[in-house]
Design a protein around this motif. Structure first.
Motif, mmCIF file in Angstrom:
data_model
loop_
_atom_site.group_PDB
_atom_site.id
_atom_site.type_symbol
_atom_site.label_atom_id
_atom_site.label_comp_id
_atom_site.label_asym_id
_atom_site.label_seq_id
_atom_site.Cartn_x
_atom_site.Cartn_y
_atom_site.Cartn_z
ATOM 1 N N SER A 2 -95.447 -61.985 121.732
ATOM 2 C CA SER A 2 -96.087 -60.685 121.874
ATOM 3 C C SER A 2 -95.054 -59.628 122.284
ATOM 4 N N LYS A 4 -94.877 -57.252 124.865
ATOM 5 C CA LYS A 4 -94.493 -56.988 126.259
ATOM 6 C C LYS A 4 -93.863 -58.230 126.903
ATOM 7 N N LEU A 5 -92.552 -58.188 127.081
ATOM 8 C CA LEU A 5 -91.839 -59.288 127.714
ATOM 9 C C LEU A 5 -91.624 -59.001 129.188
ATOM 10 N N ASP A 28 -94.634 -63.556 128.085
ATOM 11 C CA ASP A 28 -95.234 -62.384 127.433
ATOM 12 C C ASP A 28 -96.740 -62.394 127.647
ATOM 13 N N GLU A 65 -87.428 -58.535 119.628
ATOM 14 C CA GLU A 65 -87.982 -57.639 120.649
ATOM 15 C C GLU A 65 -86.867 -57.291 121.637
ATOM 16 N N ALA A 68 -88.039 -55.060 127.573
ATOM 17 C CA ALA A 68 -88.559 -55.996 128.572
ATOM 18 C C ALA A 68 -88.563 -55.333 129.937
#
Length: 133
Positions: A2, A4-5, A28, A65, A68
């Motif tokens: 996903s 949002k880390l 995540d 991604e 973070a």
């Protein structure tokens, strides 16, 4: 994984300086998680804390991604990385510069956040596992 880390980092040193290690726990919103840990030989706790961040950023730079939130229970580390405190240690200055370079050269968007120790248990566990191994 996903979008949002959340990355939790911790460093440990028994003796400070002494046998040292790092732990990184990455998660995540979907519940995916990844663990990194390693022994560092004879080092200070601050060296171990910085190494945990470096290892986390190296991992992040290899993935699609690039954003973070990085959380650590080391207030000194976070305040140095956000520019609130200056880095005075000659041993830590190159590590601080490496972090800034990783952020810039890999176009990473990382927010640094201090958390209380009880909210950093997974990274602490990993750092201690690496020491015990």
């Amino acid at each position: 994984m996903s979008k949002k880390l959340i990355i939790y980092t911790d460093g440990a040193s028994r003796g400070n300086p002494g046998p040292a290690s790092f732990g990184v726990f990455i998660t995540d919103e979907a519940g995916y998680s990844m663990e990194l840990k390693g022994a560092l030989g004879h080092q200070t706790n601050n060296f171990a804390e910085y190494t945990a961040v470096i290892e986390a950023l190296k991992w992040l730079s290899l993935h699609t991604e690039k954003a973070a939130e990085l959380r650590s229970d080391s207030e000194l580390l976070i305040k140095q990385l956000t520019g609130e405190y200056k880095v005075k240690s000659d041993t830590i200055k190159p590590l601080h510069a490496e972090i800034k370079s990783l952020l810039l050269n890999n176009e990473l968007n990382v927010q640094f956040k201090h958390v209380r120790r009880e909210f950093n248990k997974e990274a602490d566990r990993l750092a201690n596992e690496a020491l015990d191994y």
